[in-house]
Write a protein that holds these residues in place. Structure first.
Motif, PDB file in Angstrom:
ATOM      1  N   ASP A 213      -6.701  67.520  34.893  1.00 18.97           N
ATOM      2  CA  ASP A 213      -7.117  66.112  34.924  1.00 18.97           C
ATOM      3  C   ASP A 213      -5.863  65.253  35.103  1.00 18.97           C
ATOM      4  OD1 ASP A 213      -8.032  63.543  34.525  1.00 18.97           O
ATOM      5  OD2 ASP A 213      -9.342  64.066  32.857  1.00 18.97           O
ATOM      6  N   LYS A 214      -5.618  64.818  36.307  1.00 16.98           N
ATOM      7  CA  LYS A 214      -4.395  64.059  36.595  1.00 16.98           C
ATOM      8  C   LYS A 214      -4.423  62.667  35.968  1.00 16.98           C
ATOM      9  CE  LYS A 214      -3.292  66.309  41.014  1.00 16.98           C
ATOM     10  NZ  LYS A 214      -4.495  67.168  41.087  1.00 16.98           N
ATOM     11  N   VAL A 215      -5.599  62.094  35.876  1.00 12.85           N
ATOM     12  CA  VAL A 215      -5.708  60.765  35.262  1.00 12.85           C
ATOM     13  C   VAL A 215      -5.341  60.847  33.783  1.00 12.85           C
ATOM     14  CG1 VAL A 215      -7.282  58.879  34.668  1.00 12.85           C
ATOM     15  CG2 VAL A 215      -7.439  59.983  36.905  1.00 12.85           C
ATOM     16  N   LYS A 216      -5.765  61.917  33.140  1.00  8.06           N
ATOM     17  CA  LYS A 216      -5.469  62.087  31.716  1.00  8.06           C
ATOM     18  C   LYS A 216      -3.977  62.211  31.474  1.00  8.06           C
ATOM     19  CE  LYS A 216      -6.935  64.769  27.685  1.00  8.06           C
ATOM     20  NZ  LYS A 216      -7.791  65.901  27.213  1.00  8.06           N
ATOM     21  N   ARG A 217      -3.260  62.773  32.453  1.00  9.58           N
ATOM     22  CA  ARG A 217      -1.814  62.957  32.286  1.00  9.58           C
ATOM     23  C   ARG A 217      -1.034  61.653  32.415  1.00  9.58           C
ATOM     24  NH1 ARG A 217       0.162  67.980  35.892  1.00  9.58           N
ATOM     25  NH2 ARG A 217      -0.492  66.531  37.542  1.00  9.58           N
ATOM     26  N   ILE A 218      -1.646  60.613  32.958  1.00  8.86           N
ATOM     27  CA  ILE A 218      -0.944  59.332  33.140  1.00  8.86           C
ATOM     28  C   ILE A 218      -0.739  58.664  31.785  1.00  8.86           C
ATOM     29  CG2 ILE A 218      -1.091  57.008  34.125  1.00  8.86           C
ATOM     30  CD1 ILE A 218      -2.834  58.203  36.354  1.00  8.86           C
ATOM     31  N   ASP A 219       0.483  58.274  31.494  1.00  6.60           N
ATOM     32  CA  ASP A 219       0.779  57.495  30.291  1.00  6.60           C
ATOM     33  C   ASP A 219       0.841  56.028  30.703  1.00  6.60           C
ATOM     34  OD1 ASP A 219       1.642  56.283  28.007  1.00  6.60           O
ATOM     35  OD2 ASP A 219       3.434  57.514  27.732  1.00  6.60           O
ATOM     36  N   ALA A 220      -0.249  55.321  30.466  1.00  3.20           N
ATOM     37  CA  ALA A 220      -0.338  53.930  30.913  1.00  3.20           C
ATOM     38  C   ALA A 220       0.652  53.024  30.202  1.00  3.20           C
ATOM     39  CB  ALA A 220      -1.761  53.411  30.708  1.00  3.20           C
ATOM     40  N   THR A 221       1.088  53.424  29.015  1.00  2.00           N
ATOM     41  CA  THR A 221       2.034  52.583  28.285  1.00  2.00           C
ATOM     42  C   THR A 221       3.417  52.596  28.931  1.00  2.00           C
ATOM     43  OG1 THR A 221       2.656  54.354  26.741  1.00  2.00           O
ATOM     44  CG2 THR A 221       0.781  52.973  26.127  1.00  2.00           C
ATOM     45  N   LYS A 222       3.641  53.544  29.852  1.00  2.00           N
ATOM     46  CA  LYS A 222       4.893  53.564  30.601  1.00  2.00           C
ATOM     47  C   LYS A 222       4.821  52.660  31.831  1.00  2.00           C
ATOM     48  CE  LYS A 222       6.840  56.842  28.096  1.00  2.00           C
ATOM     49  NZ  LYS A 222       8.003  56.574  27.221  1.00  2.00           N
ATOM     50  N   LEU A 223       3.592  52.276  32.192  1.00  2.00           N
ATOM     51  CA  LEU A 223       3.394  51.484  33.401  1.00  2.00           C
ATOM     52  C   LEU A 223       3.339  49.979  33.131  1.00  2.00           C
ATOM     53  CD1 LEU A 223       0.707  53.733  35.131  1.00  2.00           C
ATOM     54  CD2 LEU A 223       3.177  53.704  35.525  1.00  2.00           C
ATOM     55  N   ILE A 224       2.904  49.610  31.939  1.00  2.00           N
ATOM     56  CA  ILE A 224       2.881  48.190  31.585  1.00  2.00           C
ATOM     57  C   ILE A 224       3.535  48.011  30.230  1.00  2.00           C
ATOM     58  CG2 ILE A 224       0.765  47.756  32.903  1.00  2.00           C
ATOM     59  CD1 ILE A 224      -0.662  47.529  30.174  1.00  2.00           C
ATOM     60  N   SER A 225       4.151  46.877  30.044  1.00  7.77           N
ATOM     61  CA  SER A 225       4.813  46.583  28.774  1.00  7.77           C
ATOM     62  C   SER A 225       3.789  46.164  27.731  1.00  7.77           C
ATOM     63  CB  SER A 225       5.834  45.459  28.966  1.00  7.77           C
ATOM     64  OG  SER A 225       5.173  44.233  29.240  1.00  7.77           O
ATOM     65  N   ALA A 226       4.211  46.197  26.491  1.00  9.25           N
ATOM     66  CA  ALA A 226       3.349  45.746  25.397  1.00  9.25           C
ATOM     67  C   ALA A 226       2.970  44.287  25.587  1.00  9.25           C
ATOM     68  CB  ALA A 226       4.058  45.959  24.060  1.00  9.25           C
ATOM     69  N   SER A 227       3.933  43.490  26.031  1.00  8.26           N
ATOM     70  CA  SER A 227       3.679  42.064  26.250  1.00  8.26           C
ATOM     71  C   SER A 227       2.633  41.849  27.340  1.00  8.26           C
ATOM     72  CB  SER A 227       4.986  41.354  26.615  1.00  8.26           C
ATOM     73  OG  SER A 227       4.770  39.977  26.828  1.00  8.26           O
ATOM     74  N   ASP A 228       2.716  42.628  28.419  1.00  7.82           N
ATOM     75  CA  ASP A 228       1.748  42.508  29.508  1.00  7.82           C
ATOM     76  C   ASP A 228       0.341  42.853  29.032  1.00  7.82           C
ATOM     77  OD1 ASP A 228       3.683  41.720  31.290  1.00  7.82           O
ATOM     78  OD2 ASP A 228       3.991  43.728  32.131  1.00  7.82           O
ATOM     79  N   PHE A 229       0.233  43.857  28.191  1.00  7.13           N
ATOM     80  CA  PHE A 229      -1.086  44.240  27.685  1.00  7.13           C
ATOM     81  C   PHE A 229      -1.678  43.145  26.818  1.00  7.13           C
ATOM     82  CE2 PHE A 229      -3.726  46.134  24.327  1.00  7.13           C
ATOM     83  CZ  PHE A 229      -4.754  46.628  25.114  1.00  7.13           C
ATOM     84  N   VAL A 230      -0.869  42.612  25.892  1.00  6.63           N
ATOM     85  CA  VAL A 230      -1.360  41.541  25.019  1.00  6.63           C
ATOM     86  C   VAL A 230      -1.788  40.334  25.846  1.00  6.63           C
ATOM     87  CG1 VAL A 230      -0.717  39.900  23.211  1.00  6.63           C
ATOM     88  CG2 VAL A 230      -0.024  42.294  23.021  1.00  6.63           C
ATOM     89  N   THR A 231      -0.999  39.981  26.850  1.00  9.83           N
ATOM     90  CA  THR A 231      -1.326  38.836  27.703  1.00  9.83           C
ATOM     91  C   THR A 231      -2.631  39.069  28.455  1.00  9.83           C
ATOM     92  OG1 THR A 231       1.015  38.288  27.989  1.00  9.83           O
ATOM     93  CG2 THR A 231      -0.530  37.408  29.616  1.00  9.83           C
ATOM     94  N   ALA A 232      -2.797  40.262  29.035  1.00 12.98           N
ATOM     95  CA  ALA A 232      -4.007  40.574  29.789  1.00 12.98           C
ATOM     96  C   ALA A 232      -5.240  40.586  28.893  1.00 12.98           C
ATOM     97  CB  ALA A 232      -3.844  41.915  30.501  1.00 12.98           C
ATOM     98  N   MET A 233      -5.098  41.165  27.724  1.00 17.43           N
ATOM     99  CA  MET A 233      -6.224  41.203  26.793  1.00 17.43           C
ATOM    100  C   MET A 233      -6.585  39.799  26.326  1.00 17.43           C
ATOM    101  SD  MET A 233      -7.769  44.104  25.954  1.00 17.43           S
ATOM    102  CE  MET A 233      -8.291  43.913  24.246  1.00 17.43           C
ATOM    103  N   GLY A 234      -5.564  38.985  26.012  1.00 15.04           N
ATOM    104  CA  GLY A 234      -5.813  37.623  25.563  1.00 15.04           C
ATOM    105  C   GLY A 234      -6.540  36.813  26.626  1.00 15.04           C
ATOM    106  N   LYS A 235      -6.139  36.972  27.877  1.00 18.80           N
ATOM    107  CA  LYS A 235      -6.778  36.253  28.980  1.00 18.80           C
ATOM    108  C   LYS A 235      -8.234  36.679  29.129  1.00 18.80           C
ATOM    109  CE  LYS A 235      -6.406  35.448  33.966  1.00 18.80           C
ATOM    110  NZ  LYS A 235      -5.654  35.785  35.209  1.00 18.80           N
ATOM    111  N   TYR A 236      -8.482  37.980  29.069  1.00 20.23           N
ATOM    112  CA  TYR A 236      -9.850  38.486  29.192  1.00 20.23           C
ATOM    113  C   TYR A 236     -10.725  37.987  28.039  1.00 20.23           C
ATOM    114  CZ  TYR A 236     -13.702  41.787  28.633  1.00 20.23           C
ATOM    115  OH  TYR A 236     -14.939  42.337  28.434  1.00 20.23           O
TER     116      TYR A 236
END
Length: 763
Positions: A213-236
């Protein structure tokens, strides 16, 4: 004829009774449907029946003498009911933020009754001023602060936002999965692209033929910063869920964390959400007094984990609420678990989950539209978990942790200490430095401290730290050489400080002048040249077989997470070469260096202690264990009793054992490598020092190791200490001495409060 009349009378009487019953039921039905129908309809709409889980108290964890290390206390939690607090409520985030801020104030020991924005802002300003004036670098402690907001998001509470957990941790894996599942909704283009590429890539298969499962092997936390995640979640959440706009960044982070946690536990009509645990009576009183402002908020009492010692964090382990991935992969299939269940996450809490958990109960209550309980309809009592009596000597454990901190703090690295009973395999102490606090493990500040500590305090170095054994391995080389016949008691080798083999020069700096040594004196002075010669004659192929027999490079089965390590030899080198073709083949020079504990040798402190235990007890390699017994919740019966388990019986000649024991005896005599620490010790100690050169991030440093046992004639305890960057093994010997001082003090058992009769334990 008379009988016929009697029968008719009876039938008539029965018919009259049936007509009366039908009339009564009909009149009642008319009353319900026609006379009071509208009234009852309105009343039914005003009440809801909710069934909630009543958590069982987890079993206690005690030391070998019955002293509690982890117990329970009664705490109070704020629990949110989905229908009353959340579903279709336009002001849900306003009330949620207010509650979260009051919990944060409660945790900080602040006033929970005022304007939370002002209270928290004033506290932040005051803390900033205190930090700037703080000259000793210490932080004030508030011993009364306990409340803990249920925020599972492994991101710092304040900007600049950073991830607060180890990359390989369960919490980060869960977050990565959440980000990948939500990347389209949140508009996270980098993750979207990676997921798309993984899905479109050609299929790959593992060694068993299963598609990877190649998708499972992806570490998404390496692709976006913590700040980017908080910002995206807050906007949504603002655009789609009704989160108020214009909130302060840290308030947005708080709401994102709580909402993320709600999603992880499956907050719904059938699953409640615990907003905060262990809240103070002040906050409870405030919520009760203003209950009309908090519909759907219940105060529930529950058993909360209480840590009766600050020691043994890595052994005892952590607990936490089941997250979505754990529920799906594990606990959904187990009876007695809900998505709100508290389960063991690490250590004994995890490995003994099936015993400690107990069985949850339930409580069904009727509430009005304001979320206020009107009547309790039924209750099923929970059944507490079983109690675990460990092999740990709490005093010895605390002494080990204290001494490690005192002796290793200046090295800027870490270390570990393990103490075993060589005659049973019981772990008497297992300490890893640096350590951490279980009491505030989930507080944001504690998580940030652990993450920012480059020494990785969450790593249990005793079971997962893999170290070159250095000269502590020479005991095994001596045994292998003697048993294989390449040396004997009369073998003498002259060391000039340089050993030449295959055009290479190998040095020995462990004694100042040239010496001619037999195997006993070679152990005493830790002579490299003697064991270079043994390695040359024995070869790595034989050494690795002896390593395996003594459990080196093999998992011990301790049960709380461990690494296997690796024994040097042609077999392991071939595995390395398979993984990296540029790795060179095993050569004669490796035979030489492997015999002194270098080359590819890497073992855990637990393995080293277990191996020496097998040497001193005559050849029995025991299965190390942390559990003595498991008792029922009231200690009235034994659920499970542990007995010593031998993994292997190693046949050693009496002469071999006599020679290596004599060599380890002289190590602690005057002139031996640990003589400066133990020559005057009142109890005869045997042991072996070790110094192992190690490289990390291009930097070279020496680890110090010392393995000891006592009393020499009838060993009761074996101790292995590793100090990263400590230099020579003699420099960590004081840790061993501190532990022996504690172990051989006057009988402590009589001063310990006895547990119920069946649980009374003696050394």
């Amino acid at each position: 004829m008379e009988n016929k009349h009697q029968l008719l009378r009876r039938l008539l009487a029965l018919l009259v009774m049936l007509l009366m019953c039908a009339g009564l039921a009909g009149s009642r039905l008319v009353d319900l449907q026609l006379v009071h129908g509208q009234e009852y309809l309105e009343r039914s709409a005003q009440f809801l029946t909710t069934t909630s889980t009543v958590s069982a108290a987890r079993g206690e964890i005690l030391d070998r003498y019955g002293r509690p290390m982890v117990s329970n206390k009664t705490g109070f939690s704020l629990v949110l009911m989905y229908s009353d607090f959340w579903e279709n409520k336009e002001d849900k985030f306003d009330r949620l933020l207010d509650l979260a801020q009051r919990v944060q104030a409660d945790a900080a020991g602040l006033d929970v009754t005022g304007d939370m924005a002002k209270v928290l802002a004033a506290a932040k300003t005051q803390q900033s001023a205190a930090d700037s004036e703080d000259t000793d670098g210490t932080e004030p402690e508030n011993e009364e602060a306990h409340a803990l907001l249920n925020d599972m998001l492994p991101i710092s509470a304040s900007a600049p936002y950073v991830y607060t957990a180890e990359a390989a941790s369960d919490s980060m894996t869960t977050l990565s999965s959440y980000i990948k599942d939500s990347c389209d909704t949140l508009g996270l283009s980098a993750v979207q692209s990676a997921v798309k590429q993984a899905r479109e890539a050609p299929a790959e298969y593992d060694a068993d033929g299963n598609e990877i499962d190649k998708v499972k092997r992806i570490d998404a936390t390496k692709l976006i910063s913590a700040s980017d995640f908080v910002t995206a979640m807050g906007k949504y959440m603002t655009e789609k869920l009704g989160l108020p706009s214009g909130l302060a960044p840290d308030d947005v982070r708080t709401m994102v964390g709580v909402y993320y946690s709600m999603r992880q536990v499956g907050f719904s009509k059938t699953i409640t959400f615990t907003l905060a645990d262990d809240v103070s009576m002040d906050l409870i009183a405030y919520i009760k007094e203003h209950h009309e402002d908090y519909p759907g908020v219940e105060v529930q009492s529950e058993a909360v984990r209480q840590y009766d010692t600050t020691a043994a964090a890595h052994v005892l382990g952590t607990v936490g609420v089941v997250d979505a991935s754990e529920w799906k992969d594990t606990y959904q299939a187990f009876p007695g678990y809900q998505m709100t269940s508290v389960v063991g996450k690490t250590g004994l809490e995890k490995s003994l989950e099936s015993y400690l958990h107990g069985s949850s109960g339930s409580r069904t209550v009727e509430t009005d539209l304001g979320g206020n309980a009107v009547a309790e309809q039924s209750t099923e009592a929970p059944h507490p978990g079983d109690n675990v009596v460990t092999t740990i000597d709490l005093d010895l454990q605390e002494a080990a942790e204290r001494s490690l901190a005192e002796n290793l703090a200046g090295n800027g690295r870490g270390g570990a200490a393990v103490a075993l009973d060589p005659n049973t395999g019981e772990v008497l102490a297992m300490a890893s430095y640096p350590t951490y606090s279980l009491a505030d493990y989930y507080s944001t500040s504690a998580a940030e401290d652990r993450t920012s500590d480059s020494r990785h305090p969450e790593m249990n170095r005793a079971t997962s730290g893999v170290y070159p054994p250095g000269s502590t391995f020479k005991v095994l080389s001596a045994i292998a050489g003697l048993e294989e016949g390449v040396i004997d008691a009369n073998t003498q080798i002259t060391c000039t400080g340089v050993f030449e083999y295959g055009g290479q020069k190998f040095t020995c700096n462990n004694h100042d002048t040239p010496m001619t040594l037999d195997v006993t004196s070679a152990l005493k002075y830790s002579c490299n040249t003697f064991f270079y010669t043994v390695g040359q004659k024995l070869t790595g192929a034989h050494l690795e077989k002896w390593s395996e027999r003594f459990g080196l490079g093999v998992v011990t089965g301790i049960g709380i997470g461990e690494r296997s390590g690796h024994a040097a030899g042609p077999t392991y080198r071939a595995e390395m070469k398979k993984a990296d073709p540029s790795t060179r083949d095993w050569q004669g020079g490796d035979d030489v260096t492997a015999a002194i504990g270098q080359s590819d040798n890497g073992f855990t402190p637990l393995q080293l202690a277990d191996y020496i235990s097998a040497v001193v007890n005559g050849g029995t390699l025991y299965q190390p264990t942390l559990v003595r017994s498991i008792k029922s919740y009231d200690f009235s019966s034994v659920v499970k009793s542990e007995t010593p388990s031998a993994k292997e019986k190693i046949e050693l000649s009496d002469e071999t054992r006599r020679l290596v024991m004599q060599g380890m005896s002289e190590v602690t005599d005057e002139g031996g490598t640990a003589g400066s620490v133990f020559a005057d010790y009142p109890i005869k100690v045997g042991g072996k020092t070790g110094t192992a050169e190690t490289y990390e991030n291009g930097e070279a440093f020496d680890n110090g190791l010392f393995i000891a046992f006592a009393p020499f004639e009838n060993p009761e305890i074996v101790i292995c200490v590793v100090g990263e960057g400590a230099g020579h093994g003699a420099y960590v010997a004081p840790v061993v001495r501190d532990m022996l001082d504690e172990f051989f003090t006057a009988d402590k058992v009589e001063n310990v409060d006895a547990v119920p009769a069946e649980n009374t334990l003696l050394r």
